[in-house]
Design an enzyme around this catalytic site. Structure first.
Site, PDB file in Angstrom:
ATOM      1  CG  LEU A  39      -2.313  -1.367   1.346  1.00 31.15           C
ATOM      2  CD1 LEU A  39      -3.020  -1.585   2.274  1.00 31.15           C
ATOM      3  CD2 LEU A  39      -2.683  -0.994   0.034  1.00 31.15           C
ATOM      4  CG  ASP A  53       9.008  -3.636   1.087  1.00 33.86           C
ATOM      5  OD1 ASP A  53       8.751  -3.998   0.287  1.00 33.86           O
ATOM      6  OD2 ASP A  53       9.432  -2.487   2.415  1.00 33.86           O
ATOM      7  CD  GLU A 109       8.143   2.889  -5.775  1.00 31.51           C
ATOM      8  OE1 GLU A 109       7.152   3.860  -6.717  1.00 31.51           O
ATOM      9  OE2 GLU A 109       7.258   2.067  -4.667  1.00 31.51           O
ATOM     10  CB  THR A 145       7.491  -2.854 -18.718  1.00 32.98           C
ATOM     11  OG1 THR A 145       7.279  -1.549 -19.739  1.00 32.98           O
ATOM     12  CG2 THR A 145       8.898  -3.090 -17.941  1.00 32.98           C
ATOM     13  CG  ASP A 146       6.776  -1.421 -23.858  1.00 32.39           C
ATOM     14  OD1 ASP A 146       5.808  -1.235 -23.189  1.00 32.39           O
ATOM     15  OD2 ASP A 146       5.612  -1.307 -24.758  1.00 32.39           O
ATOM     16  CD  GLU A 147       8.444   2.179 -19.857  1.00 32.89           C
ATOM     17  OE1 GLU A 147       9.488   2.828 -19.801  1.00 32.89           O
ATOM     18  OE2 GLU A 147       6.750   2.310 -19.309  1.00 32.89           O
ATOM     19  CE1 TYR A 166       8.285   0.584 -13.680  1.00 31.88           C
ATOM     20  CE2 TYR A 166       8.314   1.585 -16.293  1.00 31.88           C
ATOM     21  CZ  TYR A 166       8.003   0.188 -15.181  1.00 31.88           C
ATOM     22  OH  TYR A 166       7.026  -0.423 -16.037  1.00 31.88           O
ATOM     23  CB  SER A 209      14.579  -0.936 -11.399  1.00 32.15           C
ATOM     24  OG  SER A 209      13.480  -0.489 -12.107  1.00 32.15           O
ATOM     25  CE  LYS A 210       9.385  -4.296 -14.098  1.00 33.10           C
ATOM     26  NZ  LYS A 210       7.843  -4.705 -12.826  1.00 33.10           N
ATOM     27  CE  LYS A 242       3.082   5.341 -13.934  1.00 31.82           C
ATOM     28  NZ  LYS A 242       2.766   3.696 -13.208  1.00 31.82           N
ATOM     29  CB  VAL A 248       1.035  17.805 -24.103  1.00 32.41           C
ATOM     30  CG1 VAL A 248       2.238  16.944 -25.599  1.00 32.41           C
ATOM     31  CG2 VAL A 248      -0.465  17.076 -24.017  1.00 32.41           C
ATOM     32  N   GLY A 305      15.697  12.111 -21.253  1.00 37.48           N
ATOM     33  CA  GLY A 305      15.841  10.359 -22.166  1.00 37.48           C
ATOM     34  C   GLY A 305      14.424  10.327 -21.747  1.00 37.48           C
TER      35      GLY A 305
HETATM   36  P1  NAD Z   1       0.744   0.894 -10.090  1.00 33.14           P
HETATM   37  O1  NAD Z   1       1.946   1.426  -9.278  1.00 33.14           O
HETATM   38  O2  NAD Z   1      -0.999   0.503 -10.486  1.00 33.14           O
HETATM   39  O3  NAD Z   1       0.810  -0.360  -8.226  1.00 33.14           O
HETATM   40  C1  NAD Z   1       1.714  -0.943  -7.666  1.00 33.14           C
HETATM   41  C2  NAD Z   1       1.394  -1.561  -6.480  1.00 33.14           C
HETATM   42  O4  NAD Z   1       2.234  -2.451  -6.370  1.00 33.14           O
HETATM   43  C3  NAD Z   1       0.513  -0.734  -5.963  1.00 33.14           C
HETATM   44  O5  NAD Z   1      -0.253  -1.806  -5.583  1.00 33.14           O
HETATM   45  C4  NAD Z   1       1.209  -0.986  -4.500  1.00 33.14           C
HETATM   46  O6  NAD Z   1       1.204  -0.622  -3.797  1.00 33.14           O
HETATM   47  C5  NAD Z   1       2.318  -2.245  -4.973  1.00 33.14           C
HETATM   48  N1  NAD Z   1       3.264  -1.816  -4.668  1.00 33.14           N
HETATM   49  C6  NAD Z   1       4.987  -1.242  -4.399  1.00 33.14           C
HETATM   50  N2  NAD Z   1       6.023  -1.271  -3.895  1.00 33.14           N
HETATM   51  C7  NAD Z   1       5.883  -1.759  -3.136  1.00 33.14           C
HETATM   52  C8  NAD Z   1       6.261  -3.522  -2.215  1.00 33.14           C
HETATM   53  N3  NAD Z   1       7.655  -2.897  -2.105  1.00 33.14           N
HETATM   54  N4  NAD Z   1       5.841  -4.146  -1.469  1.00 33.14           N
HETATM   55  C9  NAD Z   1       4.106  -4.516  -2.245  1.00 33.14           C
HETATM   56  N5  NAD Z   1       4.527  -4.282  -3.018  1.00 33.14           N
HETATM   57  C10 NAD Z   1       3.951  -2.883  -3.720  1.00 33.14           C
HETATM   58  O7  NAD Z   1       1.197  -0.231 -11.601  1.00 33.14           O
HETATM   59  P2  NAD Z   1       0.713  -0.861 -12.368  1.00 33.14           P
HETATM   60  O8  NAD Z   1       0.187   0.024 -13.093  1.00 33.14           O
HETATM   61  O9  NAD Z   1       0.152  -2.155 -11.868  1.00 33.14           O
HETATM   62  O10 NAD Z   1       1.876  -2.492 -12.843  1.00 33.14           O
HETATM   63  C11 NAD Z   1       1.943  -3.424 -12.439  1.00 33.14           C
HETATM   64  C12 NAD Z   1       3.328  -4.397 -12.996  1.00 33.14           C
HETATM   65  O11 NAD Z   1       2.977  -4.004 -14.482  1.00 33.14           O
HETATM   66  C13 NAD Z   1       4.596  -3.187 -12.383  1.00 33.14           C
HETATM   67  O12 NAD Z   1       5.319  -4.393 -13.000  1.00 33.14           O
HETATM   68  C14 NAD Z   1       4.463  -2.749 -13.961  1.00 33.14           C
HETATM   69  O13 NAD Z   1       5.940  -2.673 -14.141  1.00 33.14           O
HETATM   70  C15 NAD Z   1       4.168  -3.594 -14.980  1.00 33.14           C
HETATM   71  N6  NAD Z   1       3.314  -2.986 -16.875  1.00 33.14           N
HETATM   72  C16 NAD Z   1       2.703  -2.196 -16.062  1.00 33.14           C
HETATM   73  C17 NAD Z   1       2.255  -1.401 -17.192  1.00 33.14           C
HETATM   74  C18 NAD Z   1       1.414   0.199 -17.080  1.00 33.14           C
HETATM   75  O14 NAD Z   1       0.791   0.792 -18.378  1.00 33.14           O
HETATM   76  N7  NAD Z   1       1.055   0.613 -16.110  1.00 33.14           N
HETATM   77  C19 NAD Z   1       2.544  -2.111 -18.614  1.00 33.14           C
HETATM   78  C20 NAD Z   1       3.256  -2.795 -18.574  1.00 33.14           C
HETATM   79  C21 NAD Z   1       3.877  -4.031 -17.725  1.00 33.14           C
HETATM   80  P1  TYD Z   2       3.323   7.451 -18.949  1.00 35.57           P
HETATM   81  O1  TYD Z   2       1.800   7.154 -18.708  1.00 35.57           O
HETATM   82  O2  TYD Z   2       3.938   7.940 -17.477  1.00 35.57           O
HETATM   83  O3  TYD Z   2       3.861   5.740 -19.248  1.00 35.57           O
HETATM   84  P2  TYD Z   2       5.516   5.540 -19.898  1.00 35.57           P
HETATM   85  O4  TYD Z   2       6.125   6.810 -19.671  1.00 35.57           O
HETATM   86  O5  TYD Z   2       5.386   4.331 -18.927  1.00 35.57           O
HETATM   87  O6  TYD Z   2       4.688   5.147 -20.712  1.00 35.57           O
HETATM   88  O7  TYD Z   2       3.343   8.406 -20.015  1.00 35.57           O
HETATM   89  C1  TYD Z   2       2.517   7.677 -21.186  1.00 35.57           C
HETATM   90  C2  TYD Z   2       2.973   9.156 -22.222  1.00 35.57           C
HETATM   91  O8  TYD Z   2       2.740  10.285 -22.299  1.00 35.57           O
HETATM   92  C3  TYD Z   2       4.629   9.598 -22.282  1.00 35.57           C
HETATM   93  O9  TYD Z   2       5.399   9.501 -23.717  1.00 35.57           O
HETATM   94  C4  TYD Z   2       4.488  10.799 -21.530  1.00 35.57           C
HETATM   95  C5  TYD Z   2       3.669  11.375 -21.943  1.00 35.57           C
HETATM   96  N1  TYD Z   2       2.863  11.640 -20.599  1.00 35.57           N
HETATM   97  C6  TYD Z   2       2.842  13.552 -20.791  1.00 35.57           C
HETATM   98  O10 TYD Z   2       2.636  14.312 -22.399  1.00 35.57           O
HETATM   99  N2  TYD Z   2       2.413  14.710 -20.010  1.00 35.57           N
HETATM  100  C7  TYD Z   2       2.021  13.824 -18.669  1.00 35.57           C
HETATM  101  O11 TYD Z   2       1.472  14.226 -17.882  1.00 35.57           O
HETATM  102  C8  TYD Z   2       2.164  12.190 -18.753  1.00 35.57           C
HETATM  103  C9  TYD Z   2       2.053  12.274 -16.941  1.00 35.57           C
HETATM  104  C10 TYD Z   2       2.512  11.787 -19.769  1.00 35.57           C
END
Ligand code: NAD
Ligand code: TYD
Length: 339
Positions: free
Chosen positions: A35, A59, A84, A125-127, A153, A156-157, A192, A209, A278
Protein backbone atom coordinates in the site's frame (compact mmCIF):
# COMPACT_ATOMS: atom_id res chain seq x y z
CA UNK A 1 -4.96 -23.80 -6.41
CA UNK A 2 -3.67 -20.78 -4.50
CA UNK A 3 -2.28 -17.82 -6.41
CA UNK A 4 -0.24 -15.15 -4.66
CA UNK A 5 -0.71 -11.81 -6.41
CA UNK A 6 1.74 -9.14 -5.31
CA UNK A 7 0.92 -5.48 -5.97
CA UNK A 8 -2.78 -6.36 -6.25
CA UNK A 9 -3.95 -3.05 -4.77
CA UNK A 10 -2.56 -1.24 -7.82
CA UNK A 11 -3.96 -0.76 -11.30
CA UNK A 12 -3.25 -3.96 -13.23
CA UNK A 13 -2.94 -6.26 -10.19
CA UNK A 14 -6.45 -5.37 -8.99
CA UNK A 15 -7.93 -5.92 -12.44
CA UNK A 16 -6.12 -9.27 -12.54
CA UNK A 17 -7.61 -10.29 -9.18
CA UNK A 18 -11.14 -9.47 -10.40
CA UNK A 19 -10.49 -11.42 -13.58
CA UNK A 20 -9.09 -14.50 -11.81
CA UNK A 21 -11.84 -14.72 -9.17
CA UNK A 22 -14.40 -14.71 -11.93
CA UNK A 23 -12.60 -16.88 -14.49
CA UNK A 24 -11.48 -19.61 -12.04
CA UNK A 25 -14.20 -20.45 -9.48
CA UNK A 26 -11.94 -22.96 -7.69
CA UNK A 27 -8.97 -20.67 -7.11
CA UNK A 28 -7.98 -18.88 -3.94
CA UNK A 29 -6.28 -15.51 -4.42
CA UNK A 30 -3.97 -14.03 -1.79
CA UNK A 31 -2.91 -10.45 -2.40
CA UNK A 32 0.26 -9.07 -0.84
CA UNK A 33 0.69 -5.31 -1.16
CA UNK A 34 2.65 -2.67 0.73
CA UNK A 35 0.00 0.00 0.00
CA UNK A 36 2.42 2.63 -1.24
CA UNK A 37 1.01 5.88 -2.64
CA UNK A 38 -0.05 3.80 -5.70
CA UNK A 39 -1.85 1.07 -3.77
CA UNK A 40 -5.39 1.70 -2.70
CA UNK A 41 -7.49 -0.57 -0.51
CA UNK A 42 -10.69 1.04 -1.75
CA UNK A 43 -9.87 -0.47 -5.16
CA UNK A 44 -10.24 -3.95 -3.63
CA UNK A 45 -13.43 -3.12 -1.70
CA UNK A 46 -15.60 -5.28 -3.98
CA UNK A 47 -13.57 -8.44 -3.16
CA UNK A 48 -12.49 -7.82 0.44
CA UNK A 49 -15.25 -10.09 1.83
CA UNK A 50 -14.96 -12.68 -0.93
CA UNK A 51 -14.56 -16.19 0.55
CA UNK A 52 -11.70 -17.02 -1.85
CA UNK A 53 -9.75 -13.79 -1.31
CA UNK A 54 -7.31 -12.64 1.35
CA UNK A 55 -5.43 -9.34 1.61
CA UNK A 56 -2.10 -9.04 3.42
CA UNK A 57 -0.29 -5.72 3.87
CA UNK A 58 3.45 -6.33 3.49
CA UNK A 59 6.54 -5.27 1.57
CA UNK A 60 7.93 -7.74 -1.01
CA UNK A 61 11.40 -6.78 0.27
CA UNK A 62 10.53 -7.91 3.80
CA UNK A 63 12.02 -11.43 3.84
CA UNK A 64 10.45 -12.45 7.14
CA UNK A 65 6.95 -11.34 6.14
CA UNK A 66 7.23 -12.92 2.67
CA UNK A 67 8.58 -16.26 3.95
CA UNK A 68 5.97 -16.50 6.70
CA UNK A 69 3.18 -15.84 4.19
CA UNK A 70 4.55 -18.60 1.92
CA UNK A 71 4.76 -20.94 4.95
CA UNK A 72 1.15 -20.22 5.81
CA UNK A 73 -0.42 -20.16 2.34
CA UNK A 74 1.85 -22.48 0.31
CA UNK A 75 0.98 -20.73 -2.98
CA UNK A 76 1.10 -22.78 -6.18
CA UNK A 77 1.73 -19.76 -8.40
CA UNK A 78 3.17 -16.30 -7.74
CA UNK A 79 2.32 -13.41 -10.08
CA UNK A 80 4.49 -10.40 -9.28
CA UNK A 81 2.93 -7.04 -10.15
CA UNK A 82 4.44 -5.21 -7.15
CA UNK A 83 6.71 -2.44 -8.36
CA UNK A 84 7.43 1.24 -8.44
CA UNK A 85 6.03 2.05 -11.86
CA UNK A 86 6.18 5.72 -12.75
CA UNK A 87 9.01 6.85 -15.06
CA UNK A 88 8.91 10.50 -13.88
CA UNK A 89 9.23 9.47 -10.23
CA UNK A 90 12.18 7.21 -11.15
CA UNK A 91 13.93 10.20 -12.70
CA UNK A 92 13.30 12.19 -9.52
CA UNK A 93 14.43 9.44 -7.09
CA UNK A 94 15.74 6.12 -8.48
CA UNK A 95 16.64 4.38 -5.18
CA UNK A 96 13.25 2.92 -4.26
CA UNK A 97 12.91 1.55 -7.82
CA UNK A 98 16.06 -0.51 -7.41
CA UNK A 99 15.00 -1.75 -3.99
CA UNK A 100 11.44 -2.78 -4.78
CA UNK A 101 11.77 -3.82 -8.39
CA UNK A 102 15.03 -5.78 -8.10
CA UNK A 103 15.52 -6.80 -4.48
CA UNK A 104 11.80 -7.44 -4.00
CA UNK A 105 11.82 -9.78 -7.00
CA UNK A 106 14.76 -11.66 -5.50
CA UNK A 107 12.97 -12.08 -2.16
CA UNK A 108 9.86 -13.49 -3.83
CA UNK A 109 11.92 -15.92 -5.94
CA UNK A 110 13.93 -17.09 -2.90
CA UNK A 111 10.66 -17.86 -1.12
CA UNK A 112 9.40 -19.56 -4.29
CA UNK A 113 12.44 -21.83 -4.35
CA UNK A 114 12.21 -22.61 -0.65
CA UNK A 115 8.53 -23.56 -0.87
CA UNK A 116 8.65 -25.28 -4.28
CA UNK A 117 6.15 -23.15 -6.18
CA UNK A 118 4.94 -24.45 -9.55
CA UNK A 119 5.29 -21.11 -11.35
CA UNK A 120 6.81 -17.69 -10.75
CA UNK A 121 5.47 -15.11 -13.20
CA UNK A 122 7.18 -11.75 -13.57
CA UNK A 123 5.01 -8.94 -14.92
CA UNK A 124 7.47 -6.87 -16.94
CA UNK A 125 7.24 -4.14 -19.53
CA UNK A 126 8.10 -3.37 -23.14
CA UNK A 127 10.16 -0.46 -21.78
CA UNK A 128 13.05 -2.90 -21.19
CA UNK A 129 13.64 -2.78 -24.98
CA UNK A 130 14.30 0.97 -24.97
CA UNK A 131 12.62 2.84 -27.80
CA UNK A 132 12.14 2.72 -31.57
CA UNK A 133 12.64 5.62 -34.00
CA UNK A 134 9.55 7.58 -35.06
CA UNK A 135 10.43 7.32 -38.76
CA UNK A 136 10.63 3.50 -38.90
CA UNK A 137 7.02 2.26 -38.50
CA UNK A 138 8.18 -1.11 -39.84
CA UNK A 139 10.16 -1.86 -36.64
CA UNK A 140 8.64 -3.68 -33.62
CA UNK A 141 9.88 -5.16 -30.34
CA UNK A 142 10.13 -8.96 -30.50
CA UNK A 143 11.30 -11.22 -27.67
CA UNK A 144 14.71 -11.28 -29.43
CA UNK A 145 15.11 -7.48 -29.32
CA UNK A 146 18.09 -6.66 -27.07
CA UNK A 147 17.42 -5.10 -23.68
CA UNK A 148 18.46 -1.43 -23.90
CA UNK A 149 16.94 0.76 -21.22
CA UNK A 150 16.44 4.52 -20.93
CA UNK A 151 15.04 5.40 -17.50
CA UNK A 152 15.86 4.20 -13.98
CA UNK A 153 12.38 2.59 -14.03
CA UNK A 154 13.04 0.54 -17.15
CA UNK A 155 16.59 -0.29 -16.01
CA UNK A 156 15.20 -1.67 -12.73
CA UNK A 157 12.57 -3.74 -14.57
CA UNK A 158 15.20 -5.09 -17.00
CA UNK A 159 17.50 -5.97 -14.10
CA UNK A 160 14.69 -7.92 -12.47
CA UNK A 161 13.98 -9.77 -15.76
CA UNK A 162 17.64 -10.81 -15.99
CA UNK A 163 17.55 -12.04 -12.40
CA UNK A 164 14.38 -14.02 -13.10
CA UNK A 165 16.03 -15.77 -16.07
CA UNK A 166 19.13 -16.42 -13.93
CA UNK A 167 17.02 -18.10 -11.23
CA UNK A 168 15.52 -20.31 -13.93
CA UNK A 169 18.85 -21.34 -15.42
CA UNK A 170 20.81 -21.63 -12.17
CA UNK A 171 18.25 -22.92 -9.67
CA UNK A 172 15.58 -24.37 -11.95
CA UNK A 173 12.82 -22.02 -10.74
CA UNK A 174 9.87 -22.46 -13.14
CA UNK A 175 9.51 -18.89 -14.39
CA UNK A 176 7.75 -16.98 -17.13
CA UNK A 177 8.04 -13.29 -18.02
CA UNK A 178 5.52 -11.08 -19.84
CA UNK A 179 6.49 -7.74 -21.39
CA UNK A 180 3.42 -5.68 -22.05
CA UNK A 181 2.87 -2.32 -23.69
CA UNK A 182 1.07 0.63 -22.03
CA UNK A 183 -2.18 -0.34 -20.30
CA UNK A 184 -5.27 1.77 -19.74
CA UNK A 185 -8.59 1.14 -18.00
CA UNK A 186 -10.34 1.41 -14.61
CA UNK A 187 -8.36 2.04 -11.39
CA UNK A 188 -5.24 3.49 -13.03
CA UNK A 189 -3.53 6.02 -10.77
CA UNK A 190 -3.94 9.56 -12.15
CA UNK A 191 -0.20 10.21 -12.48
CA UNK A 192 -0.21 8.24 -15.77
CA UNK A 193 -1.14 9.88 -19.07
CA UNK A 194 -4.75 8.78 -19.69
CA UNK A 195 -6.26 9.09 -16.17
CA UNK A 196 -4.30 12.32 -15.55
CA UNK A 197 -5.74 13.90 -18.68
CA UNK A 198 -9.28 12.68 -17.88
CA UNK A 199 -9.09 14.03 -14.30
CA UNK A 200 -7.62 17.38 -15.37
CA UNK A 201 -10.19 17.74 -18.16
CA UNK A 202 -13.04 17.09 -15.74
CA UNK A 203 -11.59 19.73 -13.38
CA UNK A 204 -10.97 22.19 -16.27
CA UNK A 205 -7.25 22.19 -15.45
CA UNK A 206 -4.41 22.53 -18.01
CA UNK A 207 -3.43 19.32 -19.82
CA UNK A 208 0.39 19.06 -19.59
CA UNK A 209 1.74 17.45 -22.76
CA UNK A 210 5.49 16.71 -22.65
CA UNK A 211 7.54 18.13 -25.55
CA UNK A 212 5.43 18.28 -28.69
CA UNK A 213 3.26 15.28 -27.84
CA UNK A 214 4.66 13.28 -30.77
CA UNK A 215 5.89 10.30 -28.74
CA UNK A 216 4.10 7.06 -29.57
CA UNK A 217 2.81 4.40 -27.17
CA UNK A 218 1.11 1.07 -27.99
CA UNK A 219 -2.07 1.02 -25.86
CA UNK A 220 -3.76 -2.13 -24.53
CA UNK A 221 -6.97 -2.39 -22.50
CA UNK A 222 -6.08 -3.76 -19.06
CA UNK A 223 -8.49 -6.72 -19.27
CA UNK A 224 -6.66 -7.98 -22.39
CA UNK A 225 -3.38 -7.90 -20.44
CA UNK A 226 -4.98 -9.85 -17.57
CA UNK A 227 -6.21 -12.54 -19.98
CA UNK A 228 -2.71 -12.81 -21.44
CA UNK A 229 -1.16 -13.39 -18.01
CA UNK A 230 -3.86 -15.96 -17.17
CA UNK A 231 -2.93 -17.86 -20.35
CA UNK A 232 0.83 -17.62 -19.76
CA UNK A 233 0.71 -18.95 -16.18
CA UNK A 234 -1.38 -21.93 -17.31
CA UNK A 235 -0.05 -22.71 -20.78
CA UNK A 236 3.15 -20.71 -21.29
CA UNK A 237 6.48 -22.53 -21.48
CA UNK A 238 8.78 -22.01 -18.50
CA UNK A 239 11.96 -20.04 -19.12
CA UNK A 240 10.18 -18.03 -21.83
CA UNK A 241 9.42 -14.35 -22.36
CA UNK A 242 6.10 -13.35 -23.98
CA UNK A 243 5.50 -9.90 -25.46
CA UNK A 244 1.94 -8.60 -25.03
CA UNK A 245 0.51 -5.77 -27.13
CA UNK A 246 -2.31 -5.02 -29.48
CA UNK A 247 -0.83 -3.09 -32.44
CA UNK A 248 -2.52 0.07 -31.27
CA UNK A 249 0.05 2.82 -31.62
CA UNK A 250 -0.98 6.39 -30.93
CA UNK A 251 0.75 9.73 -30.48
CA UNK A 252 0.26 11.30 -27.05
CA UNK A 253 -1.24 14.46 -28.52
CA UNK A 254 -3.88 12.45 -30.40
CA UNK A 255 -4.91 10.70 -27.17
CA UNK A 256 -5.22 14.02 -25.34
CA UNK A 257 -7.28 15.54 -28.17
CA UNK A 258 -9.55 12.48 -28.18
CA UNK A 259 -10.15 12.81 -24.42
CA UNK A 260 -11.02 16.52 -24.88
CA UNK A 261 -13.49 15.61 -27.62
CA UNK A 262 -15.12 12.80 -25.65
CA UNK A 263 -15.56 15.04 -22.60
CA UNK A 264 -16.67 18.09 -24.60
CA UNK A 265 -13.72 20.19 -23.36
CA UNK A 266 -11.77 22.75 -25.44
CA UNK A 267 -8.33 21.86 -26.81
CA UNK A 268 -7.17 25.22 -25.44
CA UNK A 269 -6.67 23.32 -22.14
CA UNK A 270 -3.64 21.63 -23.76
CA UNK A 271 -0.36 23.08 -22.47
CA UNK A 272 3.00 22.01 -23.89
CA UNK A 273 5.52 21.58 -21.07
CA UNK A 274 9.24 20.77 -20.82
CA UNK A 275 9.95 17.31 -22.15
CA UNK A 276 10.75 14.30 -19.93
CA UNK A 277 14.52 13.61 -19.64
CA UNK A 278 15.57 10.69 -21.86
CA UNK A 279 11.98 10.47 -23.17
CA UNK A 280 11.46 7.24 -25.16
CA UNK A 281 10.17 8.04 -28.65
CA UNK A 282 8.11 5.05 -29.65
CA UNK A 283 7.06 1.68 -28.23
CA UNK A 284 5.53 -0.97 -30.48
CA UNK A 285 5.09 -4.65 -29.66
CA UNK A 286 5.10 -7.59 -32.03
CA UNK A 287 2.73 -10.04 -30.25
CA UNK A 288 3.21 -12.88 -32.80
CA UNK A 289 4.68 -15.34 -30.27
CA UNK A 290 1.84 -15.21 -27.72
CA UNK A 291 -0.66 -15.40 -30.57
CA UNK A 292 1.05 -18.37 -32.19
CA UNK A 293 1.76 -20.35 -29.00
CA UNK A 294 -1.20 -19.47 -26.78
CA UNK A 295 -3.82 -18.15 -29.20
CA UNK A 296 -3.99 -14.76 -27.45
CA UNK A 297 -5.43 -11.77 -29.27
CA UNK A 298 -6.67 -8.46 -27.83
CA UNK A 299 -10.47 -8.29 -27.63
CA UNK A 300 -11.11 -4.62 -26.85
CA UNK A 301 -10.70 -2.10 -29.66
CA UNK A 302 -9.20 1.23 -28.55
CA UNK A 303 -12.34 3.23 -29.48
CA UNK A 304 -14.40 1.03 -27.15
CA UNK A 305 -11.78 0.74 -24.41
CA UNK A 306 -11.19 4.48 -24.12
CA UNK A 307 -14.96 5.16 -23.96
CA UNK A 308 -15.36 2.52 -21.23
CA UNK A 309 -12.41 4.03 -19.36
CA UNK A 310 -13.74 7.59 -19.56
CA UNK A 311 -17.18 6.37 -18.45
CA UNK A 312 -15.57 4.60 -15.48
CA UNK A 313 -13.75 7.77 -14.34
CA UNK A 314 -17.01 9.71 -14.68
CA UNK A 315 -18.93 7.14 -12.64
CA UNK A 316 -16.22 6.70 -10.01
CA UNK A 317 -15.30 10.27 -9.22
CA UNK A 318 -14.86 9.63 -5.49
CA UNK A 319 -12.19 6.99 -6.19
CA UNK A 320 -9.88 9.42 -8.01
CA UNK A 321 -10.98 12.62 -6.28
CA UNK A 322 -9.77 11.19 -2.96
CA UNK A 323 -6.40 10.58 -4.61
CA UNK A 324 -5.96 13.94 -6.30
CA UNK A 325 -6.91 15.81 -3.14
CA UNK A 326 -4.34 14.08 -0.94
CA UNK A 327 -0.51 13.96 -1.06
CA UNK A 328 -0.86 13.84 -4.85
CA UNK A 329 -1.23 17.64 -4.71
CA UNK A 330 2.38 18.01 -3.48
CA UNK A 331 3.55 15.56 -6.13
CA UNK A 332 1.71 17.50 -8.83
CA UNK A 333 3.07 20.87 -7.70
CA UNK A 334 6.63 19.47 -7.64
CA UNK A 335 6.37 17.71 -11.01
CA UNK A 336 4.40 20.29 -12.98
CA UNK A 337 4.72 23.54 -10.99
CA UNK A 338 7.62 25.10 -12.90
CA UNK A 339 7.55 23.00 -16.01
P1 NAD B 1 0.73 0.55 -9.92
O1 NAD B 1 1.77 1.57 -9.63
O2 NAD B 1 -0.67 0.98 -10.21
O3 NAD B 1 0.64 -0.48 -8.69
C1 NAD B 1 1.77 -1.02 -8.06
C2 NAD B 1 1.31 -1.74 -6.80
O4 NAD B 1 2.45 -2.33 -6.18
C3 NAD B 1 0.66 -0.81 -5.77
O5 NAD B 1 -0.50 -1.41 -5.23
C4 NAD B 1 1.75 -0.70 -4.68
O6 NAD B 1 1.23 -0.47 -3.37
C5 NAD B 1 2.43 -2.05 -4.79
N1 NAD B 1 3.81 -2.03 -4.29
C6 NAD B 1 4.78 -1.12 -4.62
N2 NAD B 1 5.91 -1.41 -3.94
C7 NAD B 1 5.65 -2.54 -3.20
C8 NAD B 1 6.43 -3.33 -2.31
N3 NAD B 1 7.70 -3.02 -2.03
N4 NAD B 1 5.86 -4.41 -1.75
C9 NAD B 1 4.56 -4.73 -2.01
N5 NAD B 1 3.77 -4.00 -2.82
C10 NAD B 1 4.32 -2.92 -3.42
O7 NAD B 1 1.33 -0.33 -11.10
P2 NAD B 1 0.62 -1.01 -12.38
O8 NAD B 1 0.49 0.00 -13.44
O9 NAD B 1 -0.57 -1.78 -11.92
O10 NAD B 1 1.76 -2.01 -12.82
C11 NAD B 1 1.83 -3.34 -12.29
C12 NAD B 1 3.00 -4.07 -12.91
O11 NAD B 1 2.85 -4.11 -14.33
C13 NAD B 1 4.35 -3.41 -12.65
O12 NAD B 1 5.29 -4.41 -12.39
C14 NAD B 1 4.66 -2.68 -13.96
O13 NAD B 1 6.05 -2.59 -14.15
C15 NAD B 1 4.00 -3.59 -14.97
N6 NAD B 1 3.55 -2.95 -16.21
C16 NAD B 1 2.72 -1.86 -16.18
C17 NAD B 1 2.26 -1.30 -17.37
C18 NAD B 1 1.32 -0.11 -17.38
O14 NAD B 1 1.01 0.42 -18.46
N7 NAD B 1 0.79 0.33 -16.23
C19 NAD B 1 2.66 -1.85 -18.60
C20 NAD B 1 3.51 -2.96 -18.61
C21 NAD B 1 3.93 -3.51 -17.40
P1 TYD C 1 3.03 7.42 -18.87
O1 TYD C 1 1.56 7.21 -18.70
O2 TYD C 1 3.81 8.00 -17.74
O3 TYD C 1 3.63 6.02 -19.33
P2 TYD C 1 5.11 5.62 -19.87
O4 TYD C 1 6.02 6.78 -19.70
O5 TYD C 1 5.49 4.49 -18.97
O6 TYD C 1 4.92 5.24 -21.29
O7 TYD C 1 3.27 8.36 -20.15
C1 TYD C 1 2.78 7.99 -21.42
C2 TYD C 1 3.26 9.04 -22.41
O8 TYD C 1 2.62 10.28 -22.11
C3 TYD C 1 4.76 9.31 -22.33
O9 TYD C 1 5.25 9.55 -23.64
C4 TYD C 1 4.86 10.58 -21.51
C5 TYD C 1 3.57 11.31 -21.85
N1 TYD C 1 3.01 12.16 -20.77
C6 TYD C 1 2.71 13.50 -21.01
O10 TYD C 1 2.91 14.04 -22.14
N2 TYD C 1 2.20 14.25 -20.00
C7 TYD C 1 1.97 13.74 -18.74
O11 TYD C 1 1.52 14.49 -17.84
C8 TYD C 1 2.26 12.36 -18.51
C9 TYD C 1 2.02 11.74 -17.17
C10 TYD C 1 2.78 11.60 -19.56
Amino acid sequence: MTILVTGGAGFIGSNFIFHMLEAHPGYRIVCLDKLTYAGNLSTLRQVMDHSRFRFVKADICDREAVFSLFEEERPDIVVNFAAETHVDRSIDDPGIFLRTNIMGTQTLMDAGLRYGIKRYHQVSTDEVYGDLPLDRPDLFFTEETPVRTSSPYSASKASADLLVMAYHRTFGLPVTVSRCSNNYGPYQFPEKLIPLMIANCLNDKPLPVFGQGLNVRDWLYVEDHCRAIDLIIHKGRTGEVYNVGGHNEMRNIDIVRLICRELGKPESLITYVTDRKGHDLRYAIDPAKIHRELGWLPETRFEDGIRKTIAWYLENRTWWEEIVSGEYRDYYAKMYGNR
